[in-house]
Enzyme design. Structure first.
Site, PDB file in Angstrom:
ATOM      1  N   LYS A 113     -12.866 -23.463 -16.600  1.00  0.00           N
ATOM      2  CA  LYS A 113     -12.592 -23.281 -18.028  1.00  0.00           C
ATOM      3  C   LYS A 113     -12.460 -24.644 -18.716  1.00  0.00           C
ATOM      4  CE  LYS A 113     -10.608 -18.767 -17.143  1.00  0.00           C
ATOM      5  NZ  LYS A 113      -9.426 -17.957 -16.851  1.00  0.00           N
TER       6      LYS A 113
ATOM      7  N   GLN B   9      -2.952 -18.495 -16.541  1.00  0.00           N
ATOM      8  CA  GLN B   9      -3.823 -17.928 -15.507  1.00  0.00           C
ATOM      9  C   GLN B   9      -3.048 -16.941 -14.620  1.00  0.00           C
ATOM     10  OE1 GLN B   9      -7.258 -18.641 -15.129  1.00  0.00           O
ATOM     11  NE2 GLN B   9      -7.185 -16.983 -13.639  1.00  0.00           N
TER      12      GLN B   9
ATOM     13  N   ASP C 188      -6.875 -14.912 -24.433  1.00  0.00           N
ATOM     14  CA  ASP C 188      -7.237 -13.955 -23.384  1.00  0.00           C
ATOM     15  C   ASP C 188      -7.267 -12.528 -23.939  1.00  0.00           C
ATOM     16  OD1 ASP C 188      -7.936 -14.928 -20.906  1.00  0.00           O
ATOM     17  OD2 ASP C 188      -5.878 -15.200 -20.209  1.00  0.00           O
TER      18      ASP C 188
END
Ligand code: NAP
Length: 291
Positions: free
Chosen positions: A53, A97, A120
């Site tokens: 990412k 994460q 997200d």
């Protein structure tokens, strides 16, 4: 033999579009989007995802910040970090994460993220807006799957779509999006899970089969209809002593068996994974524009 849906190529096209947008922002003297990624612990796969990412951010010209905390980090310390990022005017969006260590309540962390920085798309406010078809952050993997179908010119209208898995991050949101009255996704959707009876009977009816169950090579050739579109979300590291890394990546689909029967199929790696990253960056661009 199936046509391969090349997630790397399609994601690169999206990243190029984002790069152009960043250049426009820069030449207008604007602030370049800035994504932060928080990683707790040293899980090898999570480390790989976060690094990918960050690399993608560099590629498109975003700023990025990687925050790596030890596995022993307490829940309150992590929540404080989240609050700090919420209040940091420099950060446009951030992710924490998953999976997180067991002593941390993942939902508590997601609930603490400011919805407008939740790139997200996991915050209840964003998922709720998605359910109501209001402008929002669409979770990155479901968004990437829809983009893969759209960019591959796959007709979804009136098709039978079977989604295997009902997680909050993949199965459930993608099933909602696939059942929308949209040009790009307008299917009749069935959701299956670990309690589903006669699973192969249901999966064989799928014109579009989206597999997100977290079971390596679970979907075999006999579970798939001739000509079906098969989207494999799963990612697993399986031991491969012949490889330098000691592992290779496999999906939830037994590729060798399913590929000859399918009309279209995503490979692992190089299918859904890169699209998740491209969608995350696209969400960050949206978050930065809104601010
Ligand atoms: P998850 O939270 O573990 O959910 C798995 C779902 O699959 C659950 O709903 C479960 O049913 C269902 N399931 C489990 N075993 C099953 C079986 N034998 N038959 C039918 N359904 C079954 O997983 P997830 O987070 O959605 O992730 C799924 C996979 O995608 C994982 O391999 C993950 O690593 C991968 N992933 C990849 C990306 C990417 O970018 N490519 C992104 C996210 C996730 P119950 O609800 O009944 O337990």
């Amino acid at each position: 033999m199936a046509q391969l849906i090349d997630g790397r190529k399609i994601s690169n096209e999206i990243l190029e579009e984002i790069t152009n947008e960043v250049q426009k922002i820069q030449s207008a003297g604007g602030k370049v989007p800035h994504l932060a990624a928080v990683l707790v612990g040293d899980d090898g796969a999570s480390l790989t995802y976060v690094n990918a990412k960050v690399r993608a951010c560099e590629k498109v010209g975003f700023k990025s910040t990687r925050i790596h905390l030890p596995a022993s980090t307490g829940e309150e310390v992590l929540l404080d970090k989240v609050r700090e990022l919420n209040d940091d005017p420099e950060i446009d969006g951030f992710i924490v994460q998953v999976p997180l260590p067991e002593h941390i309540d993942e939902q508590k962390v997601v609930d603490t993220i400011k919805p407008e920085k939740d790139v997200d798309g996991f915050h209840p406010a964003n998922l709720g807006r998605m359910l109501l078809d209001l402008p929002t952050m669409i979770p990155a993997t479901p968004k990437g799957i829809l983009l893969l179908l759209e960019k591959s010119n796959i007709d979804t209208v009136g098709k039978n779509c079977v989604v295997m898995g009902r997680s909050h991050t993949v199965g459930t949101p993608v099933s909602v999006l696939m059942s929308r009255n949209k040009k790009t996704a307008n299917s009749t959707v069935t959701v299956t899970h670990s309690r589903t009876k006669d699973l192969p009977v249901i999966t064989r009816q799928a014109d579009i089969l989206i597999v997100a169950i977290g079971r390596p090579e679970f979907v075999t050739g006999d579970m798939v209809k001739e000509g079906a579109v098969v989207i494999d979300v799963g990612i697993h590291r399986v031991p491969a002593p012949e490889k330098k890394s000691g592992f290779k990546l496999k999906g939830d689909v037994k590729f060798e068996e399913v590929e000859p029967k399918a009309g279209f199929i995503t490979p692992v790696p190089g299918g859904v994974g890169p699209m998740t990253i491209a969608s995350l960056l696209h969400n960050t661009l949206i978050a930065s524009r809104k601010r």
